[in-house]
Scaffold this active site. Structure first.
Site, PDB file in Angstrom:
ATOM      1  N   GLU A 208      64.589  -5.332  10.631  1.00 55.98           N
ATOM      2  CA  GLU A 208      64.884  -6.748  10.361  1.00 55.98           C
ATOM      3  C   GLU A 208      64.259  -7.066   9.015  1.00 55.98           C
ATOM      4  OE1 GLU A 208      66.512  -9.074  12.256  1.00 55.98           O
ATOM      5  OE2 GLU A 208      67.004  -7.725  13.892  1.00 55.98           O
ATOM      6  N   CYS A 242      62.633 -16.021   6.493  1.00 56.47           N
ATOM      7  CA  CYS A 242      63.512 -14.945   6.019  1.00 56.47           C
ATOM      8  C   CYS A 242      64.953 -15.393   5.833  1.00 56.47           C
ATOM      9  CB  CYS A 242      63.452 -13.770   6.979  1.00 56.47           C
ATOM     10  SG  CYS A 242      63.854 -14.224   8.661  1.00 56.47           S
TER      11      CYS A 242
END
Ligand code: NAD
Length: 452
Positions: A208, A242
């Site tokens: 990720e 993010c």
């Protein structure tokens, strides 16, 4: 250094200890109550590390964790149940099925920006799928890491779920071990190193990662809505998210209006240096890195900062080009560069010929543009007419693509990330065509030709 820990977990896994669904549900229920009991302590730690407010802590960290726990407690029976599959003609008579096997010992390496959520959400999926878990939180949020280690290691057996604290050295030492799954959340650069280490043992990974997530504001955009939602999503967690919009790509006809509306929204929200709810930049190194991305000549709003408070004012930069420093790396802070386009084709080319980002957003009322956005652009996930919120829909997979990551999780996708779909064909002991067995005579060959 970590060999006994990993061996201990593998031994427990191989003893079939994690397989029963009652065991897994008890573990998840226990995790829920341990987290609830220690919620205040966790919140204080996150606040001490970088000033995240109780509001943000509850809405962006704990709510995702509790939702994930509740999802698995409710759906584990159906997720873990074998599913039946069709059997093709040449294999009949038989019963075919798919069984969801846990992978074994899972390593989870977490980042600092949502230090509780990004530690526990993957851990919950791993435990629900029947794995054992070693979790390494980030060293950049040391107080949170300490509390996580304390509450987990004092409540769970080492062979079920264990927290290892530390930074790069400890992370590297862990990666020397053979795991059955590695789930990493962090930067692209570290992700590459993790991938290499995993390859040594052929360990499957979920990565990720990050990237520069564009937010396109088209000619037909609902500008008021866009301004409000972009400001919220960009400056949430002081830009240290993010999937925050990294930069805006706005059509020239609505640029001025968008900037004016964004400024109004920033001012309304009062992101002041003394606002108790506005998080700090995580450390001085990141504070300095972000400041270097600001070109004061291009600032149309903000640009103020306060080193002691690790505060950077929400900052808008206009007339930005791809050559500016701010476009050379993921911003990961409260600075929003604005690029402008006249021609959709050109804008599309610029975005799609760069590494695929973790997220992308489009504000538009035009169905043709929406269709182009869905089919021409490659990105992990995103929204039309909103930002960030897709992460909070547990029915959607969450993850990157290409440079922004590999694999996904959340809800059933997390269960799949930590499981092996094992097919089994249960054949009848009768009714088999003799043609399969040698010797392969001309007669049999004729049959094969006919069948093909
Ligand atoms: P990072 O890569 O510096 O660190 C992440 C973790 O990796 C930490 O636990 C750290 O100790 C460990 N680590 C660091 N260097 C290592 C090495 N050489 N070998 C092994 N382990 C190492 O990332 P960060 O600064 O904590 O997080 C910010 C990045 O994470 C941003 O790029 C952001 O976009 C990304 N991110 C992605 C997601 C997502 O869900 N895709 C979520 C949050 C953050």
């Amino acid at each position: 250094m970590y060999t006994p820990l990993v061996q201990n977990q593998r031994k427990f896994f191989l003893s079939q200890g994690t397989k029963s669904l009652d065991y897994r549900k008890d573990l998840l229920l226990k995790l829920r109550s341990v987290l609830q009991e220690n919620e205040v302590e966790l919140q204080r730690a996150v606040h001490a590390d970088f000033g995240k407010s109780r509001f943000d802590f509850l809405t962006t960290e704990m709510s995702m964790i509790y939702n994930e726990l509740d999802f698995f407690l409710k759906n584990l029976d159906s997720l873990a149940a074998p599913t039946t599959a069709k059997t093709n003609l040449s294999n009949l008579p038989a019963l075919s099925s798919i069984h969801y096997d846990p992978l074994g010992v899972a390593l989870i390496i977490a980042p600092w920006n949502y230090p509780v959520q990004l530690s526990f959400t993957p851990a919950i999926a791993a435990l629900a799928a029947g794995n054992t878990v070693i979790l390494k939180p980030s060293e950049l949020t040391p107080k949170t890491s300490e509390v996580i280690a304390h509450i987990i290691n004092s409540n769970f057996s080492m062979h079920q779920l264990h927290v290892v604290e530390g930074g790069v050295a400890e992370s590297k030492a862990l990666l020397e071990q053979r795991f059955d799954k590695i789930f990493f959340t962090g930067s692209v650069e570290t992700g590459r190193k993790v991938y290499k280490a995993a390859a040594e043992h052929l360990t499957p990974v979920t990565l990720e990662l990050g990237g520069k997530s564009p937010c396109i504001v088209a000619k037909s955009a609902p500008v008021d809505v866009a301004a409000k939602r972009i400001v919220w999503g960009k400056f949430l967690n002081a830009g240290q998210t993010c999937i925050a919009p990294d930069y805006i790509y706005v059509h020239s006809s609505v640029k001025d209006e968008l900037i004016a509306r964004m400024i109004e929204n920033i001012e309304k929200a009062e992101y002041e240096p003394n606002a108790a709810w506005y998080p700090k930049i995580v450390n001085f190194e990141h504070f300095e890195r972000i400041l270097k991305l600001i070109d004061q000549q291009k600032v149309v709003y903000g640009g103020q900062h306060h080193a002691e408070k690790r505060y950077i004012q929400p900052t808008l930069m206009d007339n930005v080009s791809w050559d500016d420093a701010v476009m050379g790396e993921e911003v990961f802070g409260p600075v929003l560069p604005i690029l402008c386009y006249e021609d959709w084709e050109q804008m599309e080319y610029e975005i799609t010929h760069r590494p695929s980002p973790l997220a992308a957003y489009l504000f538009s009322r035009d169905s043709h543009e929406k269709a182009r956005f869905k089919t021409h652009f490659h990105f992990g996930g995103g929204c039309i007419n909103d930002v960030v919120m897709h992460v909070a829909n547990p029915h959607l997979p969450f993850g990157g693509v290409q440079f922004s990551g590999t694999g996904s999780y959340h809800g059933k996708f997390g269960f799949e990330a930590f499981s092996h779909a094992k097919p089994i064909m249960h054949r009848a002991t009768f009714g088999e065509p003799n043609i399969k067995y040698p010797p392969y005579t001309e007669e049999k060959l004729k049959w094969v030709k006919k069948l093909l």
